[in-house]
Design a protein around this motif. Sequence first.
Motif, PDB file in Angstrom:
ATOM      1  N   PHE A   1      45.029  44.508  55.303  1.00  6.68           N
ATOM      2  CA  PHE A   1      44.561  44.146  53.971  1.00  6.68           C
ATOM      3  C   PHE A   1      45.163  42.815  53.540  1.00  6.68           C
ATOM      4  CE2 PHE A   1      44.247  48.735  54.131  1.00  6.68           C
ATOM      5  CZ  PHE A   1      43.008  48.978  53.563  1.00  6.68           C
ATOM      6  N   THR A   2      44.393  42.057  52.746  1.00  5.84           N
ATOM      7  CA  THR A   2      44.845  40.802  52.176  1.00  5.84           C
ATOM      8  C   THR A   2      44.540  40.823  50.685  1.00  5.84           C
ATOM      9  OG1 THR A   2      44.339  39.650  54.227  1.00  5.84           O
ATOM     10  CG2 THR A   2      44.574  38.292  52.261  1.00  5.84           C
ATOM     11  N   SER A   3      45.506  40.411  49.872  1.00  3.64           N
ATOM     12  CA  SER A   3      45.284  40.321  48.438  1.00  3.64           C
ATOM     13  C   SER A   3      44.232  39.247  48.184  1.00  3.64           C
ATOM     14  CB  SER A   3      46.585  39.971  47.720  1.00  3.64           C
ATOM     15  OG  SER A   3      46.362  39.898  46.334  1.00  3.64           O
ATOM     16  N   THR A   4      43.157  39.635  47.453  1.00  5.93           N
ATOM     17  CA  THR A   4      42.008  38.758  47.283  1.00  5.93           C
ATOM     18  C   THR A   4      41.532  38.780  45.836  1.00  5.93           C
ATOM     19  OG1 THR A   4      41.334  39.291  49.531  1.00  5.93           O
ATOM     20  CG2 THR A   4      39.662  38.294  48.117  1.00  5.93           C
ATOM     21  N   ASP A   5      41.201  37.602  45.312  1.00  5.03           N
ATOM     22  CA  ASP A   5      40.558  37.527  43.997  1.00  5.03           C
ATOM     23  C   ASP A   5      39.081  37.843  44.203  1.00  5.03           C
ATOM     24  OD1 ASP A   5      42.704  36.894  42.313  1.00  5.03           O
ATOM     25  OD2 ASP A   5      42.630  34.791  42.943  1.00  5.03           O
ATOM     26  N   TYR A   6      38.770  39.099  44.285  1.00  5.18           N
ATOM     27  CA  TYR A   6      37.430  39.543  44.655  1.00  5.18           C
ATOM     28  C   TYR A   6      36.439  39.499  43.494  1.00  5.18           C
ATOM     29  CZ  TYR A   6      33.737  42.524  46.519  1.00  5.18           C
ATOM     30  OH  TYR A   6      32.529  43.014  46.939  1.00  5.18           O
TER      31      TYR A   6
ATOM     32  N   PRO B   1      43.605  40.757  41.322  1.00  2.00           N
ATOM     33  CA  PRO B   1      43.330  40.764  42.763  1.00  2.00           C
ATOM     34  C   PRO B   1      43.317  42.188  43.329  1.00  2.00           C
ATOM     35  CG  PRO B   1      44.974  39.109  42.248  1.00  2.00           C
ATOM     36  CD  PRO B   1      44.775  39.925  40.995  1.00  2.00           C
TER      37      PRO B   1
ATOM     38  N   ASN C   1      43.340  44.413  47.229  1.00  2.00           N
ATOM     39  CA  ASN C   1      43.649  44.327  48.649  1.00  2.00           C
ATOM     40  C   ASN C   1      42.388  44.665  49.433  1.00  2.00           C
ATOM     41  OD1 ASN C   1      46.400  43.721  48.278  1.00  2.00           O
ATOM     42  ND2 ASN C   1      46.806  45.868  47.853  1.00  2.00           N
ATOM     43  N   LEU C   2      41.867  43.695  50.195  1.00  2.00           N
ATOM     44  CA  LEU C   2      40.626  43.879  50.943  1.00  2.00           C
ATOM     45  C   LEU C   2      40.858  43.674  52.430  1.00  2.00           C
ATOM     46  CD1 LEU C   2      38.015  41.913  48.786  1.00  2.00           C
ATOM     47  CD2 LEU C   2      38.419  44.370  48.848  1.00  2.00           C
ATOM     48  N   SER C   3      40.074  44.397  53.220  1.00  4.85           N
ATOM     49  CA  SER C   3      40.051  44.177  54.667  1.00  4.85           C
ATOM     50  C   SER C   3      38.982  43.139  54.973  1.00  4.85           C
ATOM     51  CB  SER C   3      39.724  45.485  55.396  1.00  4.85           C
ATOM     52  OG  SER C   3      38.374  45.842  55.163  1.00  4.85           O
ATOM     53  N   VAL C   4      38.904  42.747  56.224  1.00  9.41           N
ATOM     54  CA  VAL C   4      37.837  41.872  56.677  1.00  9.41           C
ATOM     55  C   VAL C   4      36.524  42.647  56.592  1.00  9.41           C
ATOM     56  CG1 VAL C   4      36.940  40.654  58.700  1.00  9.41           C
ATOM     57  CG2 VAL C   4      39.381  40.609  58.194  1.00  9.41           C
TER      58      VAL C   4
END
Length: 125
Positions: free
Chosen positions: A26-31, A37, A39-42
């Motif tokens: 997971f990467t913290s992302t401004d989704y 933010p 935490n999203l996977s690829v």
Amino acid sequence: MIMPTYTRLYADEQGESHFEDIKVDFTSTDYAPPAPPLNLSVFTPATQFGFMSAPANWSSDWHPSSARNMFFVLSGEWEVTASDEETRRFPAGSALLVEDTTGKGHLSRVISPTDSLAAFVQLPE
């Protein structure tokens, strides 16, 4: 985190199916700004999705998967046996990447005393 891994079911060069545990990063992302933010996977490309209902005690004979699918158990519990004879259980909340589209395939059955509801996300070959 709820699901840091999922299970992959695949066929080797000899057509035997096997399980493999896959770690999810997971990467913290401004989704969705201005929300905080997440935490999203690829992301993985998908072609379509659907739902499947199977009655309690449903079972199959050996079969390969009809397509590459990400299988999410929403209710009930499944038991899947790979052709190498390893058996795993998948309760509600489980995710299984089914890629054994060739070879002997796998056995599957609903082992919960209630019907099972699952979601399928079909993936490109």
